[in-house]
Motif scaffolding. Structure first.
Motif, PDB file in Angstrom:
ATOM      1  N   ASN A  14      29.189  91.209 -76.400  1.00 38.29           N
ATOM      2  CA  ASN A  14      27.900  91.786 -76.838  1.00 38.29           C
ATOM      3  C   ASN A  14      27.599  91.769 -78.310  1.00 38.29           C
ATOM      4  O   ASN A  14      26.707  91.850 -78.922  1.00 38.29           O
ATOM      5  N   LYS A  59      20.758  89.005 -85.381  1.00 38.25           N
ATOM      6  CA  LYS A  59      19.769  90.234 -85.178  1.00 38.25           C
ATOM      7  C   LYS A  59      20.568  91.495 -85.576  1.00 38.25           C
ATOM      8  O   LYS A  59      21.270  91.931 -84.261  1.00 38.25           O
ATOM      9  N   GLN A 130      10.603  95.512 -75.586  1.00 41.91           N
ATOM     10  CA  GLN A 130      11.357  94.315 -76.387  1.00 41.91           C
ATOM     11  C   GLN A 130      11.997  94.314 -77.481  1.00 41.91           C
ATOM     12  O   GLN A 130      13.367  94.267 -77.724  1.00 41.91           O
ATOM     13  N   PHE A 134      15.938  94.443 -78.388  1.00 34.46           N
ATOM     14  CA  PHE A 134      16.648  93.823 -79.810  1.00 34.46           C
ATOM     15  C   PHE A 134      17.308  94.629 -80.829  1.00 34.46           C
ATOM     16  O   PHE A 134      18.235  94.325 -81.185  1.00 34.46           O
ATOM     17  N   ASP A 139      20.682  91.189 -76.166  1.00 36.17           N
ATOM     18  CA  ASP A 139      20.244  89.680 -76.294  1.00 36.17           C
ATOM     19  C   ASP A 139      19.051  89.513 -75.603  1.00 36.17           C
ATOM     20  O   ASP A 139      17.971  88.496 -75.933  1.00 36.17           O
ATOM     21  N   THR A 140      18.815  90.332 -74.528  1.00 37.48           N
ATOM     22  CA  THR A 140      17.524  90.315 -73.557  1.00 37.48           C
ATOM     23  C   THR A 140      17.082  91.587 -73.242  1.00 37.48           C
ATOM     24  O   THR A 140      17.952  92.632 -73.213  1.00 37.48           O
ATOM     25  N   VAL A 141      15.791  91.549 -72.690  1.00 39.64           N
ATOM     26  CA  VAL A 141      15.313  92.924 -72.133  1.00 39.64           C
ATOM     27  C   VAL A 141      15.896  93.061 -70.793  1.00 39.64           C
ATOM     28  O   VAL A 141      16.487  94.099 -70.461  1.00 39.64           O
ATOM     29  N   LYS A 142      16.419  92.008 -70.097  1.00 40.63           N
ATOM     30  CA  LYS A 142      16.935  92.146 -68.873  1.00 40.63           C
ATOM     31  C   LYS A 142      18.594  92.930 -68.905  1.00 40.63           C
ATOM     32  O   LYS A 142      18.824  93.638 -68.360  1.00 40.63           O
ATOM     33  N   ASP A 143      19.168  92.512 -70.141  1.00 43.16           N
ATOM     34  CA  ASP A 143      20.395  92.782 -70.550  1.00 43.16           C
ATOM     35  C   ASP A 143      20.255  94.460 -70.596  1.00 43.16           C
ATOM     36  O   ASP A 143      21.116  95.273 -70.492  1.00 43.16           O
TER      37      ASP A 143
END
Length: 166
Positions: A14, A59, A130, A134, A139-143
Protein backbone atom coordinates in the motif's frame (compact mmCIF):
# COMPACT_ATOMS: atom_id res chain seq x y z
CA UNK A 1 -1.17 7.40 20.74
CA UNK A 2 -0.05 4.87 18.21
CA UNK A 3 -1.47 4.87 14.70
CA UNK A 4 -0.60 1.37 13.55
CA UNK A 5 -0.21 0.62 9.86
CA UNK A 6 0.19 -2.53 7.84
CA UNK A 7 2.41 -2.37 4.80
CA UNK A 8 0.11 -4.57 2.75
CA UNK A 9 -3.64 -4.52 2.26
CA UNK A 10 -5.24 -7.55 0.67
CA UNK A 11 -1.73 -8.89 -0.13
CA UNK A 12 -0.85 -5.72 -2.07
CA UNK A 13 1.80 -3.17 -1.07
CA UNK A 14 0.00 0.00 0.00
CA UNK A 15 3.05 2.29 0.32
CA UNK A 16 1.36 4.04 3.28
CA UNK A 17 4.72 4.83 4.91
CA UNK A 18 5.90 6.68 1.81
CA UNK A 19 2.48 8.32 1.30
CA UNK A 20 2.42 9.55 4.90
CA UNK A 21 5.91 10.96 4.45
CA UNK A 22 4.69 12.71 1.28
CA UNK A 23 2.05 14.46 3.40
CA UNK A 24 4.63 15.39 6.04
CA UNK A 25 7.11 16.75 3.49
CA UNK A 26 4.31 18.76 1.83
CA UNK A 27 4.04 20.73 5.08
CA UNK A 28 7.31 22.43 4.02
CA UNK A 29 8.75 22.23 7.51
CA UNK A 30 12.54 22.27 7.12
CA UNK A 31 13.11 20.11 10.21
CA UNK A 32 10.85 17.39 8.76
CA UNK A 33 12.83 17.40 5.52
CA UNK A 34 16.07 16.82 7.41
CA UNK A 35 14.48 13.97 9.42
CA UNK A 36 13.30 12.05 6.37
CA UNK A 37 16.66 10.37 5.69
CA UNK A 38 17.11 9.46 9.35
CA UNK A 39 13.75 7.65 9.48
CA UNK A 40 14.32 6.09 6.06
CA UNK A 41 17.72 4.69 7.07
CA UNK A 42 16.42 3.54 10.45
CA UNK A 43 13.56 1.70 8.76
CA UNK A 44 15.92 0.06 6.30
CA UNK A 45 18.26 -1.08 9.09
CA UNK A 46 15.40 -2.34 11.31
CA UNK A 47 13.35 -4.15 8.66
CA UNK A 48 15.84 -4.86 5.89
CA UNK A 49 13.39 -3.26 3.47
CA UNK A 50 13.29 0.07 1.68
CA UNK A 51 9.97 1.91 1.59
CA UNK A 52 10.60 3.29 -1.88
CA UNK A 53 11.86 6.53 -3.32
CA UNK A 54 10.10 9.72 -2.42
CA UNK A 55 9.27 11.99 -5.32
CA UNK A 56 6.73 14.73 -5.85
CA UNK A 57 4.43 12.41 -7.81
CA UNK A 58 3.62 10.30 -4.73
CA UNK A 59 0.04 11.05 -3.71
CA UNK A 60 0.10 12.00 -0.01
CA UNK A 61 -1.93 10.14 2.61
CA UNK A 62 -3.19 13.15 4.58
CA UNK A 63 -5.45 11.40 7.11
CA UNK A 64 -6.56 8.02 8.33
CA UNK A 65 -9.97 6.48 9.01
CA UNK A 66 -10.32 4.59 12.29
CA UNK A 67 -12.98 3.19 14.55
CA UNK A 68 -12.85 4.98 17.90
CA UNK A 69 -15.44 3.37 20.14
CA UNK A 70 -13.78 4.73 23.29
CA UNK A 71 -13.56 8.28 21.84
CA UNK A 72 -9.82 8.52 22.47
CA UNK A 73 -8.76 10.52 19.40
CA UNK A 74 -9.04 14.28 19.91
CA UNK A 75 -7.56 17.40 18.36
CA UNK A 76 -4.09 17.84 19.88
CA UNK A 77 -3.51 14.13 20.58
CA UNK A 78 0.05 13.13 19.73
CA UNK A 79 0.33 10.67 16.84
CA UNK A 80 3.03 8.00 16.80
CA UNK A 81 3.11 6.44 13.29
CA UNK A 82 4.05 2.76 13.80
CA UNK A 83 4.45 -0.42 11.79
CA UNK A 84 5.05 -3.94 13.13
CA UNK A 85 3.90 -2.94 16.63
CA UNK A 86 3.94 -6.38 18.21
CA UNK A 87 7.29 -7.82 17.16
CA UNK A 88 11.00 -7.06 17.10
CA UNK A 89 10.62 -5.06 13.88
CA UNK A 90 8.39 -2.46 15.59
CA UNK A 91 9.26 0.89 14.10
CA UNK A 92 8.01 4.44 14.47
CA UNK A 93 8.50 5.60 10.90
CA UNK A 94 7.78 9.33 11.20
CA UNK A 95 8.09 12.15 13.72
CA UNK A 96 5.39 12.64 16.33
CA UNK A 97 2.66 14.92 14.99
CA UNK A 98 -0.51 16.22 16.59
CA UNK A 99 -4.07 15.61 15.44
CA UNK A 100 -5.17 18.80 13.65
CA UNK A 101 -8.83 17.87 13.11
CA UNK A 102 -11.32 15.08 13.73
CA UNK A 103 -14.37 14.32 11.61
CA UNK A 104 -17.01 11.64 12.02
CA UNK A 105 -17.52 9.25 9.14
CA UNK A 106 -20.20 6.72 8.26
CA UNK A 107 -19.67 4.26 5.43
CA UNK A 108 -22.56 2.30 4.02
CA UNK A 109 -20.95 -0.42 1.98
CA UNK A 110 -23.66 -2.85 0.98
CA UNK A 111 -24.12 -2.94 -2.80
CA UNK A 112 -22.69 -0.80 -5.58
CA UNK A 113 -25.91 1.21 -5.92
CA UNK A 114 -26.54 1.57 -2.19
CA UNK A 115 -23.08 2.35 -0.86
CA UNK A 116 -22.17 5.80 0.30
CA UNK A 117 -20.18 7.92 2.71
CA UNK A 118 -21.20 10.76 4.99
CA UNK A 119 -18.81 12.96 6.91
CA UNK A 120 -20.05 15.00 9.85
CA UNK A 121 -23.55 14.11 8.66
CA UNK A 122 -23.08 15.38 5.09
CA UNK A 123 -23.44 12.88 2.24
CA UNK A 124 -20.47 12.83 -0.16
CA UNK A 125 -20.76 12.76 -3.94
CA UNK A 126 -18.99 10.04 -5.94
CA UNK A 127 -16.25 12.57 -6.76
CA UNK A 128 -15.81 13.40 -3.07
CA UNK A 129 -15.65 9.70 -2.18
CA UNK A 130 -12.89 9.31 -4.76
CA UNK A 131 -11.03 12.27 -3.22
CA UNK A 132 -11.49 10.77 0.26
CA UNK A 133 -10.16 7.38 -0.91
CA UNK A 134 -7.08 8.92 -2.55
CA UNK A 135 -6.42 11.23 0.44
CA UNK A 136 -6.59 8.19 2.71
CA UNK A 137 -3.85 6.51 0.68
CA UNK A 138 -5.87 4.11 -1.45
CA UNK A 139 -4.84 3.73 -5.09
CA UNK A 140 -8.41 3.24 -6.30
CA UNK A 141 -11.95 3.66 -5.01
CA UNK A 142 -12.36 -0.12 -5.37
CA UNK A 143 -9.43 -0.59 -2.96
CA UNK A 144 -11.23 1.73 -0.52
CA UNK A 145 -14.48 -0.26 -0.70
CA UNK A 146 -12.61 -3.59 -0.50
CA UNK A 147 -10.80 -2.44 2.63
CA UNK A 148 -14.09 -1.87 4.42
CA UNK A 149 -15.10 -5.41 3.41
CA UNK A 150 -18.55 -4.53 2.15
CA UNK A 151 -20.01 -3.75 5.56
CA UNK A 152 -21.16 -0.63 7.37
CA UNK A 153 -18.58 1.34 9.34
CA UNK A 154 -18.68 4.25 11.79
CA UNK A 155 -15.59 6.02 13.00
CA UNK A 156 -13.39 9.07 12.70
CA UNK A 157 -11.17 10.69 10.15
CA UNK A 158 -7.97 11.63 11.95
CA UNK A 159 -6.17 14.54 10.27
CA UNK A 160 -2.52 15.51 10.78
CA UNK A 161 -2.39 18.13 8.03
CA UNK A 162 -4.06 21.54 7.90
CA UNK A 163 -7.02 22.43 5.68
CA UNK A 164 -7.95 18.93 4.59
CA UNK A 165 -11.42 18.72 6.13
CA UNK A 166 -14.40 17.69 4.01
Amino acid sequence: MNLIYKEKLNKKDNHFVLKIWASILAMNNHSFCSLYNQYYNGYRLKTGVEWGDYNKSVKPKIHTIRADKKDRWKVGTKIHFVINPYDTKRFQFAPILKVTAIQTIQIRNIFNDANGVSIDGRELSKEEIQELAFNDGFDTVKDFWDYFKWKDFEGKIIHWTQGSNY
